[in-house]
Design a protein around this motif. Sequence first.
Motif, PDB file in Angstrom:
ATOM      1  N   LEU A   1       0.766  -1.305   0.098  1.00  0.00           N
ATOM      2  CA  LEU A   1       0.145  -0.164   0.132  1.00  0.00           C
ATOM      3  C   LEU A   1       0.931   1.347  -0.197  1.00  0.00           C
ATOM      4  CD1 LEU A   1      -2.760  -1.096   2.724  1.00  0.00           C
ATOM      5  CD2 LEU A   1      -2.913  -1.100   0.108  1.00  0.00           C
ATOM      6  N   PRO A   2       0.304   2.158  -0.475  1.00  0.00           N
ATOM      7  CA  PRO A   2       1.141   3.738  -0.522  1.00  0.00           C
ATOM      8  C   PRO A   2       1.349   4.178   1.121  1.00  0.00           C
ATOM      9  CG  PRO A   2      -0.845   3.775  -1.664  1.00  0.00           C
ATOM     10  CD  PRO A   2      -0.809   2.502  -1.129  1.00  0.00           C
ATOM     11  N   ALA A   3       2.767   4.477   1.011  1.00  0.00           N
ATOM     12  CA  ALA A   3       3.228   5.223   2.607  1.00  0.00           C
ATOM     13  C   ALA A   3       2.021   6.263   2.944  1.00  0.00           C
ATOM     14  CB  ALA A   3       4.525   5.637   2.465  1.00  0.00           C
ATOM     15  N   GLU A   4       1.484   6.881   2.057  1.00  0.00           N
ATOM     16  CA  GLU A   4       0.525   8.128   2.426  1.00  0.00           C
ATOM     17  C   GLU A   4      -0.467   7.424   3.525  1.00  0.00           C
ATOM     18  OE1 GLU A   4       1.492   7.471  -0.581  1.00  0.00           O
ATOM     19  OE2 GLU A   4       3.006   9.200  -1.120  1.00  0.00           O
ATOM     20  N   TYR A   5      -0.961   6.238   3.567  1.00  0.00           N
ATOM     21  CA  TYR A   5      -1.860   5.535   3.975  1.00  0.00           C
ATOM     22  C   TYR A   5      -1.560   5.407   5.477  1.00  0.00           C
ATOM     23  CZ  TYR A   5      -4.569   4.193  -0.059  1.00  0.00           C
ATOM     24  OH  TYR A   5      -5.394   3.930  -1.052  1.00  0.00           O
ATOM     25  N   LEU A   6      -0.314   5.701   6.000  1.00  0.00           N
ATOM     26  CA  LEU A   6       0.096   5.413   7.179  1.00  0.00           C
ATOM     27  C   LEU A   6      -0.518   6.090   8.436  1.00  0.00           C
ATOM     28  CD1 LEU A   6       2.227   4.069   9.243  1.00  0.00           C
ATOM     29  CD2 LEU A   6       3.353   6.250   9.300  1.00  0.00           C
ATOM     30  N   GLU A   7      -0.919   7.519   8.369  1.00  0.00           N
ATOM     31  CA  GLU A   7      -1.638   8.091   9.369  1.00  0.00           C
ATOM     32  C   GLU A   7      -3.092   7.382   9.445  1.00  0.00           C
ATOM     33  OE1 GLU A   7      -0.265   9.569  11.689  1.00  0.00           O
ATOM     34  OE2 GLU A   7       1.627  10.030  10.661  1.00  0.00           O
TER      35      GLU A   7
END
Length: 802
Positions: free
Chosen positions: A442-448
């Motif tokens: 998955l994209p790192a932007e999904y972390l938060e």
Amino acid sequence: MSSNKEFKLSKTLYGHSLDVRSVVVTPNGDLISGSRDKTAKFWRYEPLRGSFEEVMTYRDQKNFVACVLYLDPTEEFPNGLVVTGGNDNIILVYKPSEPFATFTIKEHTNTVSCLGRTTESNMFLSGSWDTTGKCFKIASTPKCVVSFIGHTAAIWSIIQLRNGQIVTASADKTLGVWNSTGQKLLSLSGHTDCVRSVTDFPELGTFVSVANDAAIKVWSYTGENINTYYGHSSYIYSIAKCRAAVPDAFVTSDEDRTVKYWENGENLQSITLPAQSVWSVDCLPNGDVVTGSSDGVIRVFTRDKSRFADEGALTKFTEDVAALERQSLQEIGGVKVSDLPGTEALYDPGKKSGQMKMIRESGKVVAYTWISDGDNSHWEKVGDVMGGTDKEDSGKTVFEGKAYDFVFSVDVEDGKPPLKLPYNKGEDVYQTAHAFITKNFLPAEYLEQIVDFILKNSKEQYVPPTNNAYQDPFTGGSRYTPSYQDTNTSMGVNVDPLTGGASYSTNGAPKSSASSTSVLGGNTDPFTGDSSYSTTPQNTLFPVKTYRTFDTGDPEVIIKKIKEFNSKLSEDFKLPENELEALGSVCQGPSSDPATYELLFRLLDWPEDVVFPALDVVRMAIRDPTNNEVLVASHEGAIFGKIMRHIKASSNIPNNVIVALRAVCNFCLHEAGESLVFDNRFDIVEDLTSLSRLNKNGQIALATLLLNLTILCGKKSDDLWFSVLAQVLPDVITKLTELEAHFRGYLAVGTLIAQANANRVEIVAKINENQEFLRTLQLYTLGCSEAESKRSSCAKQLQLLL
């Protein structure tokens, strides 16, 4: 037959796809059943085979069949008659061998909830949510000969006693006793909740009632409460007199999955069924007991060994009951197994190819996927869903061989199965989210978003570590502590369904950014813009007394979209373009040309994928009192059905759902529309509870409609409606994810409590039964960002009321 014998399963009848709400036995021992699947069925008993055969299905009811009745043969109708009452407010009369109704009766203005026999031939009784009972005579055409008017809430049961008097059981917690001319003789109080069913014991000169208070009361014909029996732990839905040597033998059925057999006021046996609710019970001439339940199955139980089911069927029944008991404690992927539907859910088509559905099947959880292939579309079994465990045993859920406190299902992409996210309390939430992202590419932007998701759903709060050496695995920087914000982008983008631009404003006019800031942080009412609102708990928000509506819209844009669609439609739907311009003016005021209203009705019959601008014309038009009155009166209120058909779980067009919800909100603005909404309130709520996965606009519209329905409840002082909303509001609100939707939902709950007077304690108790609602309410009192202050303030004030 000796009373020391126990009932066992005899037969299981499959045929209905949804709840069996009513079963009745004919004098010949045949069965008639009515279901939420909109059908009634005739089951003929075949004595040579000892079985029931489905011989006829009646399909003319437009909504679920709430009650059924059989009328004995007469000279005019030598085979008798089958009568059904439905959620479409209609009574239908069939000849048993014909699938189409012989007579259609439209005398009630709300759901026909019960039917009853009389001592005269070709006559029957009916009761309705419209609070009235009626007696009909069938000759060349049916005719209402008597009305029973005096209850203040829905009638759930109506019978005629041997002495000729009529008894009605009502949601106003009373029983009414009437003479044959409709005069009320007695009003019997004693139950503390909705009275659901009543039956006659003429040999004893008594009748017996059951209610949502879990009590069974015996009454003399003179109105004296002779006895009260207890044994059920939940709502009692039905009672039937048994054919037994003991004159006071009867059976009851309830919400706690049981049927109970009674003699001399003693509960001699309890039969647990593998279904959530047992809606209806009746007794056959041979003493057997028939049940209709929420799993869509009809079951027959007997005490005669010769009619017992075979050992395999008995074993399976026992295992299914045990499995349902276990499932009430079991979770798979963070989902309670007992909350999953049974096999009846496979009768509903999927919304799109690849959709996944988990169901309970033979004591297991099974995954199915929807295969979209034209006429051959079907649900295809994927396999058993593993990983569930009894919480009572370990408190853990097993996933990929390891035990976890939580195994969440995360929807990342439409059309694909949800991903599984395991988590144990106390684990580093960022490391868990990082591992999930890495494993699933998955994209790192999904972390938060994933961290926020875990914190909200595990009800944990993040505590920063004492070791300051930690670095974010993606950025290399120090850790960010997330707030409890609604960042779930899977719910959809907030886009105007007509223009593609920013969303419609829910206020009367667009506000500047400065105004928006004052709503969140100052003393401005979030709906009206005036100074009555405060974010401090001391200044109460409840009750809200003014309906909330959706006013913003550009008629030119709407008409442009209608013309665009009109040019692409087939000749069956296409309308003269020069006539369409008139629709723009009706958005802003009444039309002097009746043809304009007829044109709008024709537009509402457009195909689903292009009808939303027509719905939006209705939304804007009914803000005007004249338009509101004219459109409600036209075609006997048919416009409401045309709007409501889009507010259903089966609706595949999100824009239609959004605009239809907004339109129903606007109906409440004026008396004609308000009355129409009130008359259809139970249908509306049923449809609202079936909606899922709405985007931001849809959730706000849904929550606004709930608020308006609550305000309407207070204006009408409807006790039954108070009780229904007390159950519905918390359940629906827990499914919402948007901040503004939560806020409006909490306003609705607070308004409901503030409006409740005599029954306030009961209303608060029902709301407090929903533990998930209370947990999320507590969570949202912790909002710390400026955007969350409005919701958290409302949540805190609501907690004070609870």
